[in-house]
Design a protein around this motif. Structure first.
Motif, PDB file in Angstrom:
ATOM      1  N   ALA A  48       0.842  -1.205   0.000  1.00  0.00           N
ATOM      2  CA  ALA A  48       0.000   0.000   0.000  1.00  0.00           C
ATOM      3  C   ALA A  48       0.874   1.251   0.000  1.00  0.00           C
ATOM      4  N   LEU A  94       2.819   1.520  -3.441  1.00  0.00           N
ATOM      5  CA  LEU A  94       1.965   1.928  -4.568  1.00  0.00           C
ATOM      6  C   LEU A  94       1.463   3.352  -4.391  1.00  0.00           C
ATOM      7  N   VAL A 125       2.286   6.193  -7.164  1.00  0.00           N
ATOM      8  CA  VAL A 125       1.287   7.021  -7.850  1.00  0.00           C
ATOM      9  C   VAL A 125       1.618   8.503  -7.648  1.00  0.00           C
ATOM     10  N   PRO A 177       0.821  14.494  -2.594  1.00  0.00           N
ATOM     11  CA  PRO A 177      -0.640  14.565  -2.446  1.00  0.00           C
ATOM     12  C   PRO A 177      -1.197  13.524  -1.484  1.00  0.00           C
ATOM     13  N   LEU A 178      -0.401  12.548  -1.080  1.00  0.00           N
ATOM     14  CA  LEU A 178      -0.898  11.482  -0.205  1.00  0.00           C
ATOM     15  C   LEU A 178      -0.235  11.503   1.164  1.00  0.00           C
ATOM     16  N   ALA A 179       0.337  12.644   1.558  1.00  0.00           N
ATOM     17  CA  ALA A 179       1.005  12.721   2.861  1.00  0.00           C
ATOM     18  C   ALA A 179       0.740  14.067   3.521  1.00  0.00           C
ATOM     19  N   GLN A 180       0.889  14.074   4.837  1.00  0.00           N
ATOM     20  CA  GLN A 180       0.853  15.307   5.624  1.00  0.00           C
ATOM     21  C   GLN A 180       2.215  15.505   6.278  1.00  0.00           C
ATOM     22  N   ARG A 185       2.699  11.927   8.245  1.00  0.00           N
ATOM     23  CA  ARG A 185       1.675  10.891   8.219  1.00  0.00           C
ATOM     24  C   ARG A 185       1.256  10.708   6.773  1.00  0.00           C
ATOM     25  N   GLY A 186       0.688   9.566   6.457  1.00  0.00           N
ATOM     26  CA  GLY A 186       0.119   9.425   5.127  1.00  0.00           C
ATOM     27  C   GLY A 186       0.269   8.042   4.546  1.00  0.00           C
ATOM     28  N   LYS A 187      -0.195   7.929   3.312  1.00  0.00           N
ATOM     29  CA  LYS A 187      -0.321   6.625   2.670  1.00  0.00           C
ATOM     30  C   LYS A 187       1.021   6.029   2.285  1.00  0.00           C
ATOM     31  N   LEU A 192       3.839   6.039   4.029  1.00  0.00           N
ATOM     32  CA  LEU A 192       4.789   5.824   5.127  1.00  0.00           C
ATOM     33  C   LEU A 192       5.101   4.360   5.403  1.00  0.00           C
ATOM     34  N   PHE A 193       6.310   4.143   5.904  1.00  0.00           N
ATOM     35  CA  PHE A 193       6.787   2.788   6.185  1.00  0.00           C
ATOM     36  C   PHE A 193       6.059   2.192   7.390  1.00  0.00           C
TER      37      PHE A 193
END
Lengths: 496, 496
Positions: A172, A175, A179, A320-323, A345-347, A349-350
């Motif tokens: 997750a 990918l 993206v 676009p997928l992290a803060q 934080r976000g999509k 991250l490990f």
């Protein structure tokens, strides 16, 4: 299940959606997506037979090869974890990796160091023919889909205490990161990436995976060789390679006279000669000269300069997928304009480091991943990367981060390199001391440099003392602060 | 927590990363990202005071407004669910929505139909001034982050049985879909989207959210008005609007003489006149004339023609974050070239329909979302959308899908419209019967049409009988099969 998408799932989709597209080129090997999918299923079956259950590790010690991508995808198919490691490490470093990761299968290229490795519970496979026998021994079959939130890739990094830690990345996260590269690099179907940088480094791996995600072609070459890079760009109509600064100069030189047609390469502007050979790309990634801030633990890039045209902060803005938050040591957010730790934080991250529960708790304090790097929000909201946090100096009530003062010192035209330490101070607990190496043939006094820092930063951050040296001692890329403290009277650090 | 990213989180990041960027324009209202963030916090607090706990619903009945985006973001901040519904529905349809969704708060524009609605446990707020009073009543404050996997948006769709169902979309799905649009449309910071299509439809909402995700500007206008669209494109330097076919013609006509400067619009080529007014965009989305296949339940688009240049199948290839399988009714995959149901998995998928457990079980059979639409993989792996599944005819051992035969019939030059039913057959259980409306002034015999289908499809799919009618009765966009069966002798369907 319906919301899960693993690397293995992406391959399974491409095998259906792109039956005629070349997925992989590596020397004589050319595989379409269905062929790659079939090999990965055989390999997954063979690994399972060798005891690679979900969560078990598979280690690659070798140069770049399509086998790296196949092993990663096979581990994704099994729910296992794949680690490509630097095979040029010392025998001691390699032993550490094998003991730390306890891999069920190791695929290795022959070398004195890799030959010395042993472990009882491990299947040792030679890269090349041994690997091909392993693939051939498996049967194609169906595997129940593995959850995309489980770790699938381990990359050694972050040697905080002298030994590296394996950052775990899930499908997750990988990918989501891919993206974000598709967005910023504006990658399209047909994208062809030349894997000439090391695949044990996230910088190459992230483009390999983005190319997989968009259904493009990954070309593998064992390592960087300027002439071979030229030949492959020409022969495979490569869109992008892993190139920067000196490597671009070497490729330009290797192609003097225009022996190879490099016009398929859509890349960053570099020099008049280079720009004339390639197609200068105007995607945000290339326009901004590939700038941003990243680390393995965020999947690659956390911020992109390409998302912040005209930015004040040279790290740009978050994916676009992290803060991103700039946090103080107590977990509170520091105001814009002040320095704190870059947290995220976000999509992308490990999932923490392999087998490091204590370190993981520290790195994820207050529900934010702590990068260990210092940064600042500029007035336009963009982010400046200051430098590694490492240690903090306490002068009166004020926190002084060496990296920030070092940055200011290095901006002085006479300074070649600089490091900053804290020395004991009866009144203020600590005082700032600079250790500076000047450029050859250029003069500057301690007062010059103190004034320079005073003009750039808040006054309490300016050095009280300056020591001049020929060379700043280093540990990897960062100053060796222990050696500097010993040589220049450092001490009284907070928390010690 | 570290991996979660909600719509509310995206806004909170933009408030820091883009303090000077205009987030929203709506008439006299202009809000920067920090201003929008502050209003959303106030609104969330006011909604919480009105009883909107996590999982509770908030309903909007009105035209387009920045309030729609604010309510969605406030619900995300609370972990609640926001539903913008079509306010032009009949009083009966609106009553159904209010009863079905049981919203805690309804914000409504005045109309005879909305004024007739009542519910005891609901707070009724008038759009405009009443809404502004609601926002002003809230206090800005911190909210614990809501998990991005919880539903946040409900859109009514899929009236399988005459009544619509509310498709639930999570922040994770909406942001995964948004990022796929960022990829295919190659959206960049500064993107300005004119929300002139209805926001209760996923087609407009998906671009509104992608614009939010990339930190662009959303311009709202109550509904489509060609002259106002021209004025707003000019005044706000709009990059994209919700326009197709006849709307583009109307905008072109409204701008005859070049009264407005539409050159900021980067959009699809349409006519010589249109192309001269705007900037024809060459992103994959615009290059492929915005083609693909989608539905609300997949977040918008499931496949993109822009990811399949030169594709055989006009629906193109799946989003980079989704998988597609063409499945038989027993859940097995049908071979390429054969027709089955388009099924999907991936990051963009919905979380089922609100309060429809039985339907949800059917739609997610075998771990795949069943779209209810028929499709086929072409030899190049691309996907052709055939038509809605609706019902199946069983002739001998063979499955015949009316939509596929209808498609073939409509390709005949004499056919204006066609529907296909199954009639009882003593030998084969059912036989295929076509009901056809011919174009005015064009002739074709039953044998002509049967031969035509026989040439296009497998022979068992050709009609045995053809009935000619003036008009095919419809239910929405699809043939009214019950009426057709009654009028033309249909029956013996499998499962009945």
């Amino acid at each position: 299940m319906i919301h899960s998408l693993s690397l293995s799932d992406v391959l399974a989709e491409h095998a259906r959606s792109r039956p005629q597209v070349t997925a992989v080129v590596d020397g004589e090997v050319r595989l379409t997506y269905p062929e790659l999918d079939a090999r990965v299923s055989r390999l997954a079956d063979a690994l399972a037979t060798a005891g690679v259950a979900p969560g078990e590790r598979v280690l690659w010690l070798g140069q770049n090869s399509h086998a790296v991508l196949e092993l990663l995808l096979a581990c994704s198919r099994l729910g296992a974890i794949f680690c490509p490691a630097n095979w040029r490490q010392s025998a001691d470093e390699l032993r550490f990796v094998v003991e730390d990761l306890a891999p069920r299968v190791v695929v290795r290229e022959p070398s004195d160091a890799t030959a010395a490795l042993t472990a009882d519970t491990t299947l040792w496979v030679e890269a090349g023919e041994g690997y091909e026998r392993l693939v051939a021994s498996g049967s194609p079959g169906d595997f129940p889909p593995a959850a995309d939130t489980e770790p699938v890739l381990a990359l050694y990094t972050a040697a905080f205490d002298g030994r590296p830690n394996a950052a775990l990345l899930s499908s997750a996260a990988l990918l989501a990161h891919s993206v974000s590269l598709l967005v910023v690099r504006q990658m399209e179907p047909g994208f062809t990436f030349l894997n000439n940088g090391p695949l044990f480094h996230v910088g190459t791996m992230m483009f390999c995976l983005a190319t997989l995600q968009i259904g493009g072609t990954n070309v593998f070459t064992p390592a960087f060789d300027a002439e071979e890079v030229c030949r492959l760009i020409d022969a495979e109509r490569v869109t992008q390679a892993f190139l920067f600064g000196p490597m671009i100069d070497a490729v330009t030189k290797a192609n003097t006279g225009g022996k190879y047609d490099l016009s398929s390469l859509r890349f960053v502007s570099h020099s008049a000669e280079w720009d004339a050979m390639i197609t200068v790309d105007d995607s945000p990634w290339c326009r901004s000269k590939m700038g941003g801030y990243g680390q393995t633990e965020v999947g690659g890039m956390l911020t992109f300069l390409g998302l912040a045209p005209g930015a004040a902060g040279f790290a740009g803005r978050p994916s676009p997928l992290a803060q991103v938050r700039i946090l103080a040591p107590d977990g509170s957010e520091v105001p814009a304009g002040e320095v704190g730790e870059i947290c995220a934080r976000g999509k992308t991250l490990f999932s923490g480091y392999f087998a490091r529960p204590d370190l993981n708790a520290v790195k994820s304090a207050y529900g934010w991943h702590h990068t260990g790097d210092l940064g600042r929000r500029e007035p336009d909201g963009t982010i400046t990367f200051i430098g590694p946090r490492l240690r903090m100096i306490k002068s009166g009530a004020e926190n002084v981060y060496p990296a920030e003062v070092e940055r200011a010192l290095k901006a002085h035209p006479a300074v070649a390199d600089a490091a900053v330490i804290g020395i004991p101070d009866a009144t203020w607990h600590q005082a700032v001391k600079a250790v500076v190496a000047l450029k050859e043939g250029v003069e500057a006094t301690a007062d010059d440099l103190i004034d320079h820092v005073k003009n750039a930063l808040a006054s309490y951050k300016k050095p009280r003392e300056v020591a001049f040296v020929d060379v700043i001692p280093k540990r990897g890329f960062t100053p060796d602060y222990d050696a500097l403290d010993a040589a220049h009277g450092g001490g009284n650090y907070p928390g010690t």
